[in-house]
Design a protein around this motif. Structure first.
Motif, short mmCIF file in Angstrom:
data_model
loop_
_atom_site.label_atom_id
_atom_site.label_comp_id
_atom_site.label_asym_id
_atom_site.label_seq_id
_atom_site.Cartn_x
_atom_site.Cartn_y
_atom_site.Cartn_z
N GLU A 60 0.82 -1.22 0.00
CA GLU A 60 0.00 0.00 0.00
C GLU A 60 0.85 1.27 0.00
O GLU A 60 0.33 2.37 -0.20
CB GLU A 60 -0.92 0.01 1.22
CG GLU A 60 -2.01 -1.04 1.19
CD GLU A 60 -2.92 -0.94 2.39
OE1 GLU A 60 -3.09 0.19 2.92
OE2 GLU A 60 -3.47 -1.97 2.82
N GLY A 61 2.14 1.15 0.26
CA GLY A 61 3.01 2.32 0.27
C GLY A 61 3.16 2.98 1.62
O GLY A 61 3.70 4.09 1.72
N LEU A 62 2.74 2.32 2.71
CA LEU A 62 2.84 2.93 4.03
C LEU A 62 4.27 2.98 4.54
O LEU A 62 4.57 3.71 5.49
CB LEU A 62 1.97 2.18 5.04
CG LEU A 62 0.54 2.72 5.23
CD1 LEU A 62 -0.25 2.57 3.94
CD2 LEU A 62 -0.16 2.02 6.37
N PHE A 63 5.17 2.21 3.91
CA PHE A 63 6.57 2.23 4.34
C PHE A 63 7.42 3.13 3.44
O PHE A 63 8.63 3.25 3.65
CB PHE A 63 7.16 0.82 4.32
CG PHE A 63 6.45 -0.18 5.20
CD1 PHE A 63 5.58 0.24 6.18
CD2 PHE A 63 6.66 -1.53 5.03
CE1 PHE A 63 4.93 -0.67 7.00
CE2 PHE A 63 6.01 -2.46 5.84
CZ PHE A 63 5.14 -2.03 6.82
N ALA A 64 6.84 3.74 2.44
CA ALA A 64 7.60 4.50 1.45
C ALA A 64 8.33 5.68 2.09
O ALA A 64 7.78 6.37 2.97
CB ALA A 64 6.69 5.00 0.33
N VAL A 65 9.53 5.91 1.64
CA VAL A 65 10.35 7.00 2.21
C VAL A 65 9.75 8.36 1.89
O VAL A 65 9.77 9.28 2.72
CB VAL A 65 11.79 6.91 1.66
CG1 VAL A 65 12.63 8.07 2.17
CG2 VAL A 65 12.42 5.58 2.06
N GLU A 66 9.17 8.51 0.70
CA GLU A 66 8.67 9.82 0.28
C GLU A 66 7.46 10.29 1.10
O GLU A 66 7.14 11.48 1.11
CB GLU A 66 8.30 9.80 -1.21
CG GLU A 66 7.35 8.71 -1.63
CD GLU A 66 8.06 7.44 -2.04
OE1 GLU A 66 7.42 6.60 -2.70
OE2 GLU A 66 9.26 7.29 -1.71
N ARG A 67 6.77 9.38 1.79
CA ARG A 67 5.61 9.80 2.59
C ARG A 67 6.01 10.17 4.03
O ARG A 67 5.20 10.68 4.79
CB ARG A 67 4.54 8.71 2.64
CG ARG A 67 4.99 7.39 3.24
CD ARG A 67 3.82 6.59 3.78
NE ARG A 67 3.22 7.25 4.91
CZ ARG A 67 3.67 7.18 6.15
NH1 ARG A 67 4.77 6.47 6.42
NH2 ARG A 67 3.07 7.82 7.14
N LYS A 68 7.24 9.92 4.39
CA LYS A 68 7.67 10.22 5.77
C LYS A 68 7.87 11.72 5.93
O LYS A 68 8.43 12.39 5.07
CB LYS A 68 8.96 9.46 6.10
CG LYS A 68 8.76 7.94 6.10
CD LYS A 68 10.01 7.21 6.54
CE LYS A 68 9.82 5.70 6.49
NZ LYS A 68 8.77 5.24 7.41
N LYS A 69 7.42 12.23 7.06
CA LYS A 69 7.47 13.67 7.33
C LYS A 69 8.79 14.04 8.02
O LYS A 69 9.33 13.25 8.79
CB LYS A 69 6.29 14.07 8.22
CG LYS A 69 4.93 13.86 7.55
CD LYS A 69 3.78 14.10 8.50
CE LYS A 69 3.60 12.92 9.46
NZ LYS A 69 3.20 11.68 8.79
N ARG A 70 9.28 15.23 7.69
CA ARG A 70 10.53 15.70 8.28
C ARG A 70 10.28 16.21 9.70
O ARG A 70 9.30 16.90 9.97
CB ARG A 70 11.12 16.82 7.43
CG ARG A 70 12.42 17.40 7.97
CD ARG A 70 12.96 18.46 7.06
NE ARG A 70 13.33 17.92 5.77
CZ ARG A 70 13.83 18.64 4.78
NH1 ARG A 70 14.02 19.94 4.95
NH2 ARG A 70 14.13 18.06 3.63
N LEU A 71 11.20 15.88 10.60
CA LEU A 71 11.07 16.31 11.99
C LEU A 71 11.46 17.78 12.12
O LEU A 71 12.34 18.27 11.40
CB LEU A 71 11.97 15.47 12.90
CG LEU A 71 11.37 14.18 13.49
CD1 LEU A 71 10.99 13.21 12.37
CD2 LEU A 71 12.34 13.52 14.43
N PRO A 72 10.81 18.53 13.04
CA PRO A 72 11.21 19.93 13.25
C PRO A 72 12.60 20.00 13.85
O PRO A 72 13.03 19.12 14.59
CB PRO A 72 10.14 20.45 14.21
CG PRO A 72 9.64 19.23 14.92
CD PRO A 72 9.70 18.11 13.92
N PHE A 73 13.33 21.09 13.53
CA PHE A 73 14.70 21.24 14.01
C PHE A 73 14.74 21.40 15.53
O PHE A 73 15.53 20.76 16.22
CB PHE A 73 15.36 22.43 13.35
CG PHE A 73 16.67 22.83 13.99
CD1 PHE A 73 17.78 22.01 13.89
CD2 PHE A 73 16.77 24.01 14.72
CE1 PHE A 73 18.99 22.36 14.50
CE2 PHE A 73 17.96 24.36 15.33
CZ PHE A 73 19.06 23.53 15.22
N LEU A 74 13.87 22.25 16.07
CA LEU A 74 13.86 22.51 17.51
C LEU A 74 12.41 22.55 17.98
O LEU A 74 11.80 23.62 18.04
CB LEU A 74 14.57 23.83 17.82
CG LEU A 74 14.65 24.22 19.31
CD1 LEU A 74 15.38 23.13 20.09
CD2 LEU A 74 15.37 25.55 19.47
#
Length: 430
Positions: A140-154
């Motif tokens: 289904e694409g739930l492991f895809a790298v492109e759907r992962k969100k970037r963490l905030p810096f601080l």
């Protein structure tokens, strides 16, 4: 015959139980409930044995089957023969699948599921289920790298889901506050193993995802056995994490058997301590980086200033800037020399044109009829103005006009003589 039967035979619409004057009897409604429940038929149930009661001398065993994800349970009734047919010893906490059908005991007004077969779910089968779920979610694409969100810096506020007073909670809080003392936490304590863990963690994820100040969520647990980590491979939890708007960090802390949460989460941390280090920057390191960046900026600005000074010195050392008047003086001399050359060229050109004009003027004068007349010649014209060029045009008594250099004379032709052709000497004299 009962009143119910009489109403049925009379063809009247049944109105029993609709009014207090005509209620159902307990036995009738119990029968209806039993018939309605019996329509479900036999089903397979998956759950965990919460309670097992086998009375001495009884051929009936009583089991409380609990849901593996939520706080729901059902009573199970089976024969001791069915219980003894289960491979291995069935104990409380065991994961089982039960083939059963619902039964309503009308006389007691109680409900239970009558088990016909019980199968104990082994670790191998659980892992096989997890693997099938992993393949389905990956497709289904739930492991895809492109759907992962970037963490905030601080992040100013971190959501933490963990067990109450657990070592994982302590590791995350201590390491995060050592690195950045100003960080705030929104902590939700849940069960992190057992039948209620998946349900509670799922509910906590939804709650923190809707929190207005939480910028990142950490799900932390300090490792455990494969069975202990099963809630973190629950499909409902995984889909909730995948649908969350807030970045989620998985910090389960177990390397050999990775729960599926590690694949769905936006970041996988090896331990709760590692999660704290991954999401919270170290204030000392950041101060050092800022100082280093300032030094680099200061050095870059100083180099640009030095380069500017060098360029200014190079430009001002050129003759054009060292003595700007020299450019004007030099150009003035060039202009004077140019003007002198133009003057000489114009004078020479005028002299040449003047000489040419004198030459042309002399030629014009020489070729002019007036000059010829000045040498003693005359031009004879008839009365109509025609110039006489031959004696053949003249007759005796004809009137002519003779034009000389200073006037005109009127003549009459007395006689016409044809002259002989001039000799060579005469032609040259003429």
């Amino acid at each position: 015959m009962t009143s119910d039967s009489a109403a049925s035979n009379s063809g009247e619409a049944p109105q029993r139980g609709k009014r207090p004057e005509d209620p159902y009897s307990v036995r009738v409604i119990s029968g209806k409930i039993s018939a309605w429940i019996g329509r479900l038929g036999a089903v397979w149930l998956d759950g965990e044995v919460a309670q097992l009661n086998v009375r001495a001398g009884s051929r009936t065993a009583f089991i409380t089957l609990r849901d593996t994800e939520a706080n729901y349970s059902l009573p199970i009734v089976c024969s001791t023969d069915t219980l003894r047919a289960v491979p291995g010893e069935l104990t409380e906490g065991a994961r089982v699948v039960v083939h059963c059908r619902p039964e309503f005991y009308a006389q007691r007004g109680s409900f239970a599921m009558r088990a016909r077969e019980i199968r104990q779910v082994g670790l191998g089968e659980l892992l096989a289920r997890i693997e099938r779920l992993r393949q389905a979610l990956e497709a289904e694409g739930l492991f895809a790298v492109e759907r992962k969100k970037r963490l905030p810096f601080l992040p100013s506020c971190v959501g933490l889901i963990t067990g109450a007073a657990s070592a994982a909670e302590k590791d995350v809080l201590e390491n995060a506050r050592i690195r950045w003392p100003a960080v705030r936490f929104e902590i939700v304590h849940t069960a992190v193993q057992g039948h209620a863990a998946a349900y509670e963690v799922t509910r906590a994820v939804r709650r923190l995802d809707e929190h207005p100040t939480v910028e990142v969520i950490v799900i932390a647990r300090g490792g455990g056995s494969v069975e202990d980590l099963l809630p973190f491979s629950d499909e409902t939890l995984l889909r909730t994490v995948a649908a969350a708007r807030t970045p989620i960090v998985s910090a389960i802390g177990h390397e050999p058997d990775t729960p599926l949460l590690d694949y769905v989460a936006d970041l996988r941390a090896s331990t709760p301590t590692d999660a704290a280090k991954r999401i919270i920057p170290d204030v000392a390191e950041e101060i050092e980086r800022i100082a280093a960046a300032r030094e680099r900026l200061r050095g870059a600005v100083q180099r640009r200033i030095d380069q500017g000074y060098a360029l200014i010195e190079q430009l001002t050392s050129r003759p054009s800037l060292a003595d700007p008047h020299s450019m004007i003086v030099g150009r003035r001399d060039d202009i004077e020399r140019g003007r002198e050359r133009i003057r000489r060229a114009m004078t020479h050109s005028l002299s040449m044109e003047r000489s040419a004009l004198h030459s042309l003027s002399a030629r014009v004068v020489a070729l002019s009829p007036t000059a010829t007349l000045a040498r003693g010649y005359a031009v004879l014209q008839r009365e109509d103005g025609h110039v006489v060029t031959s004696v053949d045009e003249l007759t005796a008594g004809q009137r002519l006009s003779a034009r000389v250099t200073d006037g005109r004379a009127e003549l009459t032709v007395d006689d016409v003589h044809q002259s002989a052709a001039p000799t060579e000497n005469e032609s040259e004299t003429t």
